[in-house]
Design an enzyme around this catalytic site. Sequence first.
Site, PDB file in Angstrom:
ATOM      1  N   HIS A  17      39.753  24.847  41.167  1.00  0.00           N
ATOM      2  CA  HIS A  17      38.451  25.395  41.586  1.00  0.00           C
ATOM      3  C   HIS A  17      37.581  24.295  42.191  1.00  0.00           C
ATOM      4  CE1 HIS A  17      39.248  28.379  38.122  1.00  0.00           C
ATOM      5  NE2 HIS A  17      39.262  29.114  39.222  1.00  0.00           N
ATOM      6  N   LYS A  41      33.319  43.653  28.285  1.00  0.00           N
ATOM      7  CA  LYS A  41      34.360  42.654  28.010  1.00  0.00           C
ATOM      8  C   LYS A  41      33.800  41.299  27.627  1.00  0.00           C
ATOM      9  CE  LYS A  41      36.856  42.900  31.772  1.00  0.00           C
ATOM     10  NZ  LYS A  41      37.847  42.827  32.808  1.00  0.00           N
TER      11      LYS A  41
END
Length: 156
Positions: A17, A41
């Site tokens: 990333h 979630k």
Amino acid sequence: MSTVVYPGSFNPITYGHRDIIERALRIFDNVVVAIGTSADKDPASYLAGRIELCEQALEEFGDSVVVEGFNNLLVDYVRSKNTRFIVRGLRTMSDFDYEFQMIEMNQTLDADLEYVLLPTSRQWSFLSSSRVREIAGLGGDINEFVHPAVAAHYQQ
Ligand code: ADP
């Protein structure tokens, strides 16, 4: 000032990333790292921890990189940052398939969006957050793949 949004899970943020962010900064002045979540979630406290880890891992970039969470439609979020550019990284053909579906969907929602797809540097082409979590979970050393702050978090 040009801005690009880099959306993802960043669970956790890796050197793969980081590489995409570093290269995006050669094209844009600012990168907004946007950590996606959904209320069911992903409890807010968990997201706050992930944002903090990303901030630590990206400290070297100073003010040119901002880390935020978002839980609305990506196209709306991107517009709220006063830009229409999204950057994503590509590792494999399966990334490509997945990205292509997302691009088509999001460009249907907002035809002016532009995606910048950066191919991974060869060094990180095998690296994924899920693999890092797996290695850390089994007690392996992840320092080669993530910032020391992230490694410390997983190995405490
Ligand atoms: P998502 O769940 O949205 O795919 P990720 O955090 O796994 O979120 O990935 C965010 C973006 O970073 C994706 O575009 C992914 O392809 C890219 N990415 C992840 N790991 C790497 C890597 N090692 N090299 C280049 N790009 C990567």
